[in-house]
Every structure is written in structure tokens, then in C-alpha cells.
Scaffold this motif. Structure first.
Motif, PDB file in Angstrom:
ATOM      1  N   PHE A 111       0.840  -1.194   0.000  1.00  0.00           N
ATOM      2  CA  PHE A 111       0.000   0.000   0.000  1.00  0.00           C
ATOM      3  C   PHE A 111       0.880   1.250   0.000  1.00  0.00           C
ATOM      4  O   PHE A 111       1.720   1.436   0.890  1.00  0.00           O
ATOM      5  CB  PHE A 111      -0.932  -0.005   1.207  1.00  0.00           C
ATOM      6  N   GLN A 114      -0.463   6.133   1.625  1.00  0.00           N
ATOM      7  CA  GLN A 114      -1.613   6.170   2.527  1.00  0.00           C
ATOM      8  C   GLN A 114      -1.579   7.394   3.439  1.00  0.00           C
ATOM      9  O   GLN A 114      -2.597   8.080   3.600  1.00  0.00           O
ATOM     10  CB  GLN A 114      -1.646   4.902   3.392  1.00  0.00           C
ATOM     11  N   SER A 117      -2.581  10.693   1.705  1.00  0.00           N
ATOM     12  CA  SER A 117      -3.890  10.747   1.048  1.00  0.00           C
ATOM     13  C   SER A 117      -4.851  11.594   1.880  1.00  0.00           C
ATOM     14  O   SER A 117      -4.633  11.820   3.072  1.00  0.00           O
ATOM     15  CB  SER A 117      -4.455   9.333   0.906  1.00  0.00           C
ATOM     16  N   ILE A 127      -8.746   3.863   7.967  1.00  0.00           N
ATOM     17  CA  ILE A 127      -8.457   3.141   6.718  1.00  0.00           C
ATOM     18  C   ILE A 127      -8.276   1.664   7.038  1.00  0.00           C
ATOM     19  O   ILE A 127      -7.446   1.293   7.870  1.00  0.00           O
ATOM     20  CB  ILE A 127      -7.183   3.701   6.041  1.00  0.00           C
ATOM     21  N   HIS A 129      -7.404  -2.172   5.720  1.00  0.00           N
ATOM     22  CA  HIS A 129      -6.842  -3.061   4.700  1.00  0.00           C
ATOM     23  C   HIS A 129      -7.574  -4.399   4.811  1.00  0.00           C
ATOM     24  O   HIS A 129      -7.259  -5.221   5.657  1.00  0.00           O
ATOM     25  CB  HIS A 129      -5.339  -3.265   4.911  1.00  0.00           C
ATOM     26  N   ASP A 150      -2.038   2.072  -4.926  1.00  0.00           N
ATOM     27  CA  ASP A 150      -1.786   3.490  -4.706  1.00  0.00           C
ATOM     28  C   ASP A 150      -3.004   4.136  -4.035  1.00  0.00           C
ATOM     29  O   ASP A 150      -4.089   4.192  -4.599  1.00  0.00           O
ATOM     30  CB  ASP A 150      -1.496   4.189  -6.033  1.00  0.00           C
ATOM     31  N   LEU A 151      -2.797   4.624  -2.809  1.00  0.00           N
ATOM     32  CA  LEU A 151      -3.895   5.221  -2.041  1.00  0.00           C
ATOM     33  C   LEU A 151      -3.827   6.744  -2.032  1.00  0.00           C
ATOM     34  O   LEU A 151      -4.460   7.387  -1.195  1.00  0.00           O
ATOM     35  CB  LEU A 151      -3.851   4.695  -0.602  1.00  0.00           C
ATOM     36  N   LEU A 154      -7.204   8.404  -1.967  1.00  0.00           N
ATOM     37  CA  LEU A 154      -8.211   7.800  -1.091  1.00  0.00           C
ATOM     38  C   LEU A 154      -8.836   8.846  -0.180  1.00  0.00           C
ATOM     39  O   LEU A 154      -8.145   9.588   0.513  1.00  0.00           O
ATOM     40  CB  LEU A 154      -7.575   6.696  -0.243  1.00  0.00           C
ATOM     41  N   ASP A 158     -14.508   6.129   0.363  1.00  0.00           N
ATOM     42  CA  ASP A 158     -13.993   5.370  -0.781  1.00  0.00           C
ATOM     43  C   ASP A 158     -13.802   3.890  -0.427  1.00  0.00           C
ATOM     44  O   ASP A 158     -13.468   3.536   0.709  1.00  0.00           O
ATOM     45  CB  ASP A 158     -12.651   5.929  -1.252  1.00  0.00           C
ATOM     46  N   ILE A 160     -11.849   0.563  -2.420  1.00  0.00           N
ATOM     47  CA  ILE A 160     -11.086   0.039  -3.550  1.00  0.00           C
ATOM     48  C   ILE A 160     -11.343  -1.463  -3.637  1.00  0.00           C
ATOM     49  O   ILE A 160     -11.101  -2.190  -2.678  1.00  0.00           O
ATOM     50  CB  ILE A 160      -9.580   0.312  -3.392  1.00  0.00           C
ATOM     51  N   VAL A 187      -9.525  -2.127   0.158  1.00  0.00           N
ATOM     52  CA  VAL A 187      -9.279  -1.028   1.098  1.00  0.00           C
ATOM     53  C   VAL A 187     -10.574  -0.261   1.310  1.00  0.00           C
ATOM     54  O   VAL A 187     -11.329  -0.032   0.355  1.00  0.00           O
ATOM     55  CB  VAL A 187      -8.192  -0.061   0.566  1.00  0.00           C
TER      56      VAL A 187
END
Length: 219
Positions: A111, A114, A117, A127, A129, A150-151, A154, A158, A160, A187
Motif C-alpha cells: 500500500f 496512505q 492521502s 483506513i 486493509h 496506490d492510495l 483515497l 472510498d 477500492i 481497502v
């Protein structure tokens, strides 16, 4: 292109639990190589070298070159047995790979960005994972050691999903062929207060259930 890592091995002549114990006492790890058109072969590896390699992601997701007196066989690690409490590897299983045949294996997710972001900069966002690795399918030549996520963009709310991961050319995620319901979250970025309330509700349910059970037992 996939990187390869060479590991020197020796052929193991003695079989059985007693022979394996002697190998471990001598600082070696018993292992087996199987698959392809060749018969399974019992081998041994230097424990310290293997232990050092086992601290890296590539040991679990890369093509390994097992070198036996110059004879190199390309393999994937398929199983590792560790001691319950000692820092000791007990046994390894390696599977031979064919350059022309697709392989299926799990690779770790890395990741990125992060902390920088929008979600990472906010103290109110949690956040999550949901996955730390993903099963992929590809030819050995294009096997990646890891998949980057790529965060940088984020933000709160959101999610992912698997289908949004950027995969190298020639790499697929078999799970996505099974239907939309398998396009799971990788994520998530949720409001911290919502997370806390959810956990509070879950913990509150336990005593209530216990009280109901106790009341039933009393009757």
C-alpha cells in the motif's frame, strides 16, 4: 519481468523423522521438490540462509532457483512448517514450474501513499486493509513479487475493490471470473465515529445474549 533468487541446496539421502531431526540439529532444513515430469526429490537447505530469506516477501511469491551443484530448477514455495514457538523452520515444500504453463499463487499487496492521502491526513477516518495479499494467475516469466495499491487519492467513503487493482501485463485475478459478488473490497475509508459505534453495538450484544442465556438456565 519477474525476478529470480538463487538458493543453494543439497540432496538428502536419509528419510524419516529421525533423519529429519538430525538434520535440524545440524543446522539444516529438510525439504522436498515435486511437480513437473520429474520424480519428487528430497533435499536439505542451510537453516540460517533460509530463515533470512523467509523474512522477505519475495521468498513466498517469487520464482526461486534451487541450485544443486549447478543444476538449477525453478520452483515456487508451496508450504512451510514452522516450530510452534522457536524461530525455526521445520520443513519446506517446493513445486517445480514450467515456463510455458500458467501458475496460480498468492502475492502480497503493498500500500502506497496512505499517509499523504486525504483519508490518511484526517484523524476522523479509519483506513482498513481488508486484504493483505491476492491470488493471481500468470506465466512464471511475468510473476510479480507484489502488487502495488496506490492510495494517494483515497478519501472518506472510498472503497477500492479487486477489479480496481492495476495488474502487470499478463497477470489476472481468477476470483474476478466467478462473478461480481467476488469483487471484494481491498481497502476501505470509513468515518472513525461510525467504526466506534459499530464496535460498541457489537460489544453490547454480547452481554444481552449472555443475560438471556443465564435467565434461561435459571428457569
Amino acid at each position: 519481468m519477474a525476478k529470480t533468487h538463487e538458493i543453494k541446496v543439497e540432496r538428502r539421502e536419509d528419510e524419516g523423522k529421525g533423519a529429519s531431526r538430525r538434520l535440524r540439529h545440524a543446522g539444516s532444513v529438510p525439504a522436498i521438490v515435486y511437480g513437473g515430469d520429474l520424480k519428487p526429490v528430497s533435499i536439505q537447505l542451510n537453516h540460517n540462509e533460509v530463515w533470512t530469506a523467509s523474512q522477505h516477501d519475495w521468498f513466498y511469491s517469487s520464482i526461486l532457483d534451487l541450485s544443486l551443484n549447478g543444476d538449477v530448477q525453478k520452483v515456487l514455495l508451496r508450504d512451510m512448517q514452522r516450530h510452534p514457538f522457536k524461530q525455526q523452520i521445520m520443513h519446506l515444500d517446493f513445486q517445480r514450474v514450467n515456463d510455458k504453463e500458467a501458475i496460480r499463487t498468492a502475492v502480497p499487496l503493498h500500500f502506497l501513499n496512505q499517509e499523504t492521502s486525504p483519508a490518511g491526513k484526517s484523524s476522523e477516518v479509519v483506513i482498513g486493509h481488508e486484504l493483505n495479499e491476492v491470488v493471481i494467475e500468470c506465466l512464471p516469466a511475468v510473476l510479480p513479487e507484489f502488487i502495488e495499491v496506490d492510495l494517494a487519492k483515497l478519501a472518506l467513503g472510498d472503497v477500492i475493490h479487486l477489479s480496481q487493482l492495476k495488474l502487470p501485463k499478463g497477470v489476472e485475478i481468477p476470483e474476478l471470473k466467478l462473478g461480481k459478488e467476488h469483487d471484494v473490497a481491498v481497502v476501505t475509508a470509513k468515518h472513525g465515529r461510525v467504526e466506534a459505534e459499530s464496535e460498541g453495538e457489537a460489544s453490547a450484544e454480547v452481554p444481552a445474549a449472555k443475560v438471556a442465556k443465564d435467565e434461561g438456565d435459571a428457569k
